[in-house]
Design a protein around this motif. Structure first.
Motif, short mmCIF file in Angstrom:
data_model
loop_
_atom_site.label_atom_id
_atom_site.label_comp_id
_atom_site.label_asym_id
_atom_site.label_seq_id
_atom_site.Cartn_x
_atom_site.Cartn_y
_atom_site.Cartn_z
N SER A 199 9.32 -10.25 7.58
CA SER A 199 10.05 -11.51 7.58
C SER A 199 10.75 -11.74 8.92
CB SER A 199 11.08 -11.53 6.44
OG SER A 199 12.10 -10.57 6.64
N LEU A 200 11.15 -10.67 9.59
CA LEU A 200 11.78 -10.81 10.91
C LEU A 200 10.76 -11.26 11.94
CD1 LEU A 200 14.01 -7.58 11.01
CD2 LEU A 200 14.66 -9.89 10.29
N ILE A 201 9.54 -10.77 11.83
CA ILE A 201 8.48 -11.22 12.73
C ILE A 201 8.19 -12.70 12.49
CG2 ILE A 201 6.07 -10.89 13.41
CD1 ILE A 201 6.34 -7.99 12.39
N ASP A 202 8.08 -13.07 11.21
CA ASP A 202 7.79 -14.47 10.86
C ASP A 202 8.90 -15.41 11.32
OD1 ASP A 202 5.51 -13.50 9.65
OD2 ASP A 202 6.37 -13.48 7.63
N ALA A 203 10.14 -14.91 11.34
CA ALA A 203 11.27 -15.73 11.76
C ALA A 203 11.43 -15.77 13.28
CB ALA A 203 12.56 -15.21 11.13
N GLY A 204 10.64 -14.99 13.99
CA GLY A 204 10.69 -14.99 15.45
C GLY A 204 11.81 -14.17 16.04
N SER A 215 5.39 -4.79 27.19
CA SER A 215 4.66 -6.01 26.87
C SER A 215 4.98 -6.35 25.42
CB SER A 215 3.15 -5.80 27.03
OG SER A 215 2.82 -5.45 28.35
N SER A 216 5.37 -7.59 25.16
CA SER A 216 5.78 -7.95 23.81
C SER A 216 5.11 -9.24 23.37
CB SER A 216 7.31 -8.10 23.73
OG SER A 216 7.76 -9.11 24.62
N GLY A 217 5.09 -9.46 22.06
CA GLY A 217 4.50 -10.68 21.53
C GLY A 217 4.61 -10.74 20.02
N LYS A 218 4.28 -11.89 19.47
CA LYS A 218 4.35 -12.10 18.01
C LYS A 218 3.08 -11.60 17.31
CE LYS A 218 8.23 -14.53 18.14
NZ LYS A 218 9.07 -13.95 19.12
N ALA A 219 1.95 -11.62 18.01
CA ALA A 219 0.68 -11.23 17.40
C ALA A 219 0.58 -9.71 17.31
CB ALA A 219 -0.49 -11.78 18.21
N PRO A 220 0.00 -9.18 16.23
CA PRO A 220 -0.09 -7.73 16.07
C PRO A 220 -1.16 -7.08 16.96
CG PRO A 220 -1.13 -8.84 14.22
CD PRO A 220 -0.45 -9.91 15.03
N VAL A 258 20.15 -9.02 15.02
CA VAL A 258 19.11 -9.33 14.05
C VAL A 258 19.50 -8.72 12.71
CG1 VAL A 258 16.71 -8.94 13.41
CG2 VAL A 258 17.30 -9.51 15.77
N ALA A 259 19.63 -9.55 11.71
CA ALA A 259 20.03 -9.07 10.39
C ALA A 259 18.82 -9.00 9.48
CB ALA A 259 21.07 -10.01 9.77
N ALA A 260 18.65 -7.86 8.83
CA ALA A 260 17.50 -7.65 7.96
C ALA A 260 17.98 -7.22 6.59
CB ALA A 260 16.58 -6.58 8.54
N SER A 261 17.26 -7.66 5.57
CA SER A 261 17.56 -7.21 4.21
C SER A 261 17.30 -5.72 4.10
CB SER A 261 16.68 -7.97 3.21
OG SER A 261 16.77 -7.37 1.93
N ALA A 262 18.13 -5.05 3.30
CA ALA A 262 17.97 -3.61 3.11
C ALA A 262 16.96 -3.29 2.02
CB ALA A 262 19.31 -2.98 2.77
N ASP A 263 16.32 -4.33 1.47
CA ASP A 263 15.30 -4.09 0.45
C ASP A 263 14.20 -3.21 1.02
OD1 ASP A 263 16.69 -5.69 -1.25
OD2 ASP A 263 15.40 -7.46 -1.01
N GLY A 264 13.88 -2.16 0.31
CA GLY A 264 12.85 -1.24 0.78
C GLY A 264 13.41 0.02 1.42
N LEU A 265 14.69 -0.02 1.82
CA LEU A 265 15.30 1.20 2.34
C LEU A 265 15.51 2.20 1.21
CD1 LEU A 265 18.03 -0.08 4.83
CD2 LEU A 265 15.88 1.03 5.40
N ASP A 266 15.40 3.47 1.52
CA ASP A 266 15.60 4.50 0.52
C ASP A 266 17.08 4.52 0.12
OD1 ASP A 266 16.26 7.24 -0.52
OD2 ASP A 266 14.11 7.54 -0.18
N SER A 267 17.34 4.27 -1.14
CA SER A 267 18.74 4.16 -1.61
C SER A 267 19.47 5.50 -1.55
CB SER A 267 18.77 3.62 -3.04
OG SER A 267 18.05 4.48 -3.92
N GLY A 268 18.74 6.59 -1.54
CA GLY A 268 19.40 7.88 -1.44
C GLY A 268 19.93 8.14 -0.05
N ILE A 269 19.27 7.56 0.96
CA ILE A 269 19.70 7.75 2.35
C ILE A 269 20.62 6.62 2.78
CG2 ILE A 269 18.87 7.88 4.73
CD1 ILE A 269 16.34 9.19 3.68
#
Length: 265
Positions: A48-53, A72-77, A105-116
């Motif tokens: 989602s961060l990539i999609d948001a630029g 070298s940087s860019g939006k394309a993988p 840059v703010a990112a959702s913590a969804d997917g982070l390991d809750s134990g860590i």
């Protein structure tokens, strides 16, 4: 969020910050350039961060000897990276990954390991922070360091011929593969020609300076090459059962197309 470090998704999976997400990279070398393909899986928050630029794919080029460091940087993988001969000397490396492209840059913590990361809802990354990071790749792999191809300038080689001898540039030993002009000009980058040269270089090893009691028997190249052969269960060049064709093609096998590939041509 307050922390001594920030979560990062590592290609080798060793960070353990993410419960399911993964990052992988494919790097294809083309002489003085490379094509890098990044891939995220089960990492919706980073995607989602990539999609948001606000996040970008990046490849960092480093040459310690010349102090070169360029991104070298860019939006394309898919990215293309190149360098010039006058920019590099010795080892050269590529470091691929994903970085924060803007401040905070703010990112959702969804997917982070809750134990860590217990109780974390969002994570803020300063600009330039690695969000995902790949393993360091050498643009001069071991076998590329062992052999170097050159266009024959002596006129001794007839069309289609090659010649090999040991040489050195004052640092690491290597084998110089001279190719007849027609072979060099028209087929230099074809894999079968390069592997033929590699087999020829391996044939030289038992009478080279890289034997155990030779001048370069303890060199970096010799040590790495011995370790690679040992890991693959192949005798090295100080063993009387050494087979140069087997050793060379264990480390750089010929590619055989399947029938569907042949039919597509």
């Amino acid at each position: 969020m307050s922390s001594l470090r920030l979560p990062v998704l590592l290609e080798d999976g060793s960070s353990l910050d993410w419960s399911e997400a993964s990052y992988s990279v494919n790097v294809t070398l083309h002489g003085k350039s490379a094509t890098v393909k990044h891939r995220l899986a089960s990492a919706d928050g980073l995607q989602s961060l990539i999609d948001a630029g606000v996040a970008e794919w990046v490849v960092e080029l480093r040459c310690p000897r010349t102090l070169l460091s360029r991104q070298s940087s860019g939006k394309a993988p898919r990215q293309a990276v190149s360098w010039r001969d006058d920019e590099i000397a010795g080892d050269v490396y590529l470091i691929p990954g994903l970085v924060a492209a803007t401040e905070a840059v703010a990112a959702s913590a969804d997917g982070l390991d809750s134990g860590i990361w217990p109780g974390v809802q969002r994570v803020e990354f300063p600009a330039g922070t690695w969000l995902a990071k790949g393993e360091i790749r050498s643009v001069r792999p071991l076998l590329m360091s062992l052999v170097r191809f050159r266009r024959d300038a002596t006129g001794k080689l007839k069309p289609g011929q090659m010649y090999v001898e040991e040489d050195t540039d004052g640092t690491d030993p290597y084998f110089r593969i001279d190719l007849a002009p027609d072979l060099y000009d028209r087929r230099l980058h074809e894999r079968d020609v390069q592997i033929a040269g590699l087999i020829a270089a391996f044939g030289w090893l038992p009478r080279s300076s890289l034997v155990l009691d030779g001048d370069n028997g303890d060199s970096r190249v010799a040590g790495r090459l011995r370790a690679e052969l040992e890991a693959n269960g192949v005798p090295d060049w100080d063993d009387e059962s050494f087979d140069p064709a087997w050793a060379a093609t264990v480390l750089e096998p010929f590619r055989v197309r399947d029938e569907t590939e042949a039919d597509d041509e």
